[in-house]
Design an enzyme around this catalytic site. Structure first.
Site, short mmCIF file in Angstrom:
data_model
loop_
_atom_site.label_atom_id
_atom_site.label_comp_id
_atom_site.label_asym_id
_atom_site.label_seq_id
_atom_site.Cartn_x
_atom_site.Cartn_y
_atom_site.Cartn_z
N SER A 118 0.79 -1.24 0.00
CA SER A 118 0.00 0.00 0.00
C SER A 118 0.82 1.28 0.00
O SER A 118 0.25 2.37 -0.16
CB SER A 118 -0.92 0.01 1.21
OG SER A 118 -1.98 -0.86 1.00
N LYS A 170 0.31 3.66 -2.73
CA LYS A 170 -0.95 4.39 -2.92
C LYS A 170 -0.78 5.90 -3.02
O LYS A 170 -1.35 6.52 -3.93
CB LYS A 170 -1.95 4.00 -1.83
CG LYS A 170 -2.48 2.57 -2.05
CD LYS A 170 -3.32 2.05 -0.91
CE LYS A 170 -3.88 0.67 -1.28
NZ LYS A 170 -4.42 -0.08 -0.14
N TYR A 190 -3.46 -2.48 -10.39
CA TYR A 190 -3.45 -2.42 -8.92
C TYR A 190 -2.56 -3.50 -8.31
O TYR A 190 -1.69 -3.22 -7.48
CB TYR A 190 -4.89 -2.54 -8.38
CG TYR A 190 -4.92 -2.56 -6.87
CD1 TYR A 190 -4.71 -1.40 -6.14
CD2 TYR A 190 -5.11 -3.75 -6.17
CE1 TYR A 190 -4.69 -1.41 -4.75
CE2 TYR A 190 -5.10 -3.78 -4.78
CZ TYR A 190 -4.89 -2.61 -4.08
OH TYR A 190 -4.86 -2.63 -2.70
N TYR A 198 -4.31 3.62 7.78
CA TYR A 198 -5.60 2.92 7.88
C TYR A 198 -6.40 3.41 9.07
O TYR A 198 -6.39 4.59 9.38
CB TYR A 198 -5.41 1.39 7.95
CG TYR A 198 -4.43 0.86 6.96
CD1 TYR A 198 -4.64 1.06 5.60
CD2 TYR A 198 -3.31 0.16 7.35
CE1 TYR A 198 -3.75 0.58 4.67
CE2 TYR A 198 -2.42 -0.34 6.42
CZ TYR A 198 -2.64 -0.13 5.09
OH TYR A 198 -1.76 -0.60 4.19
N VAL A 237 1.25 -3.90 3.79
CA VAL A 237 1.11 -5.18 4.51
C VAL A 237 2.32 -6.10 4.41
O VAL A 237 2.36 -7.12 5.09
CB VAL A 237 -0.17 -5.96 4.11
CG1 VAL A 237 -1.41 -5.31 4.65
CG2 VAL A 237 -0.24 -6.19 2.62
N1 GLN Z 1 -2.09 -5.51 -2.06
C1 GLN Z 1 -2.68 -5.35 -0.78
C2 GLN Z 1 -4.18 -5.53 -0.82
O1 GLN Z 1 -4.83 -4.98 -1.65
C3 GLN Z 1 -2.31 -4.01 -0.25
C4 GLN Z 1 -2.86 -3.76 1.10
C5 GLN Z 1 -1.95 -3.09 2.07
O2 GLN Z 1 -0.72 -2.99 1.95
N2 GLN Z 1 -2.55 -2.65 3.13
O3 GLN Z 1 -4.74 -6.24 -0.04
#
Ligand code: GLN
Length: 320
Positions: free
Chosen positions: A66, A69, A191, A243, A261
């Site tokens: 993420s 993003k 994505y 988050y 993550v």
């Molecule tokens: N690729 C992960 C997902 O879409 C990214 C989520 C993350 O890093 N929080 O679940």
């Protein structure tokens, strides 16, 4: 130029202090991520005048997840401008989990670009004429930001794609509400690919320093991201980057940041410093446990919080 020896000492100390913290679990909902070594730990910093320091497993590569993003959001803003981009994604914290299958009921748009729904809307905006083109264009920007070519971990991408029903559900929801066009597989390819870019902790700190340096790589002086929109990305990170811990992070640490993550966190000290931590054990919200602990301590020690009344340690940074 200033001496970063204090910062080096502090980072060395924090590495030792948090090394033994085994709290949290490696993400396993993407099966490939479950193979990470939970003990890996690295901290890196890069200053906007090009000094750098790393400790731990700073050469070990992991997927950016993420943390892409805010960077993808920057690219969307550059291509489409604010008005069009914000007609596809809001900038309101959701307070919900990053992978919630939801839209803001008031606007019928994703809450913000830092949760999956918003990031999938952004992926649709930057997906390019072909699946390869959109990913290549983003990799090109990242190469400027880090100063080396980066590549996609195809195993992680395919692993996520094969098990990504939740993100597919989000994409169909977005299409149903006309947030994204009918090229759903193309959007999801963008994505999943952009989440699977391989970086090490030094690369991440360099990206953070590039953002802190208003879009210019501090080593090469080359522009990776347009100055005009850097503040947009910082604002979205500040309010939504961690988050459903974003409010508490803003309260305790007080700097724009983004986590992923795979265990990475990048934090941006505007016009001063990029910080990254890599440690794959996550808390229940999906943030790196040691990453949060290190950033909290570092911000405290150097008075990095945006609203710190004393800024005791950061004076030496600000004198630069
Ligand atoms: N690729 C992960 C997902 O879409 C990214 C989520 C993350 O890093 N929080 O679940």
């Amino acid at each position: 130029m200033y001496d970063i020896s204090e910062l080096k000492r502090c980072i060395g100390d924090l590495y030792e202090k948090h090394r033994g913290n085994n709290g949290g679990n490696v993400a396993s909902y993407i099966p490939e991520l479950g193979k990470a070594n939970p003990d890996h730990f690295a901290i890196s910093v890069v200053t906007v005048d090009g000094q750098e320091f790393s400790v731990g497993d700073s050469q070990h590569e992991f997927t950016i997840q993420s943390i892409i993003k805010p960077l993808a959001f920057l690219v969307a803003l550059e291509i489409h401008g604010r008005e069009k981009t914000l007609s596809h994604v809001g900038v309101e914290p959701s307070g919900d989990a990053f992978n919630s299958v939801e839209l803001n009921p008031r606007t019928r748009l994703p809450y913000n670009p830092m949760v999956n729904a918003g990031a999938i809307a952004v992926a649709s905006l930057i997906k390019g004429a072909s699946p390869e083109a959109g990913v290549a264009a983003l990799l090109q920007r990242l190469a400027i930001a880090v100063g080396r070519e980066l590549r996609i971990d195809e195993r992680v991408r395919d692993s996520e794609s094969m098990t990504g029903s939740r993100n597919r559900a989000i994409a169909y929801l977005l299409h149903n509400f006309d947030v994204i066009d009918e090229q759903i597989d193309h959007t999801l390819h963008q994505y999943f690919s952009q989440c699977s870019v391989l970086v090490n902790s030094r690369d991440l700190a360099m990206i953070a320093a590039t953002v802190a340096n208003l879009g210019e790589n501090p080593m090469s002086g080359k522009e990776a991201f347009a100055l005009t929109y850097v503040r947009d990305a910082m604002a979205a990170m500040f309010t939504c980057g961690m988050y459903d811990y974003s409010g508490e992070w803003a309260y305790r640490v007080g700097v724009p940041a983004k986590s992923g993550v795979a265990g990475g966190i990048m934090a941006v000290i505007n016009r001063q410093l990029g910080i990254s931590v890599y440690s794959p054990r996550l808390d229940e919200r999906g943030n790196s446990v040691r990453g949060i602990a290190v950033c909290t301590d570092l911000a405290e020690e150097f008075g990095l919080h945006a609203f710190e009344f004393m800024n005791p340690g950061s004076n030496f940074l600000r004198d630069a």
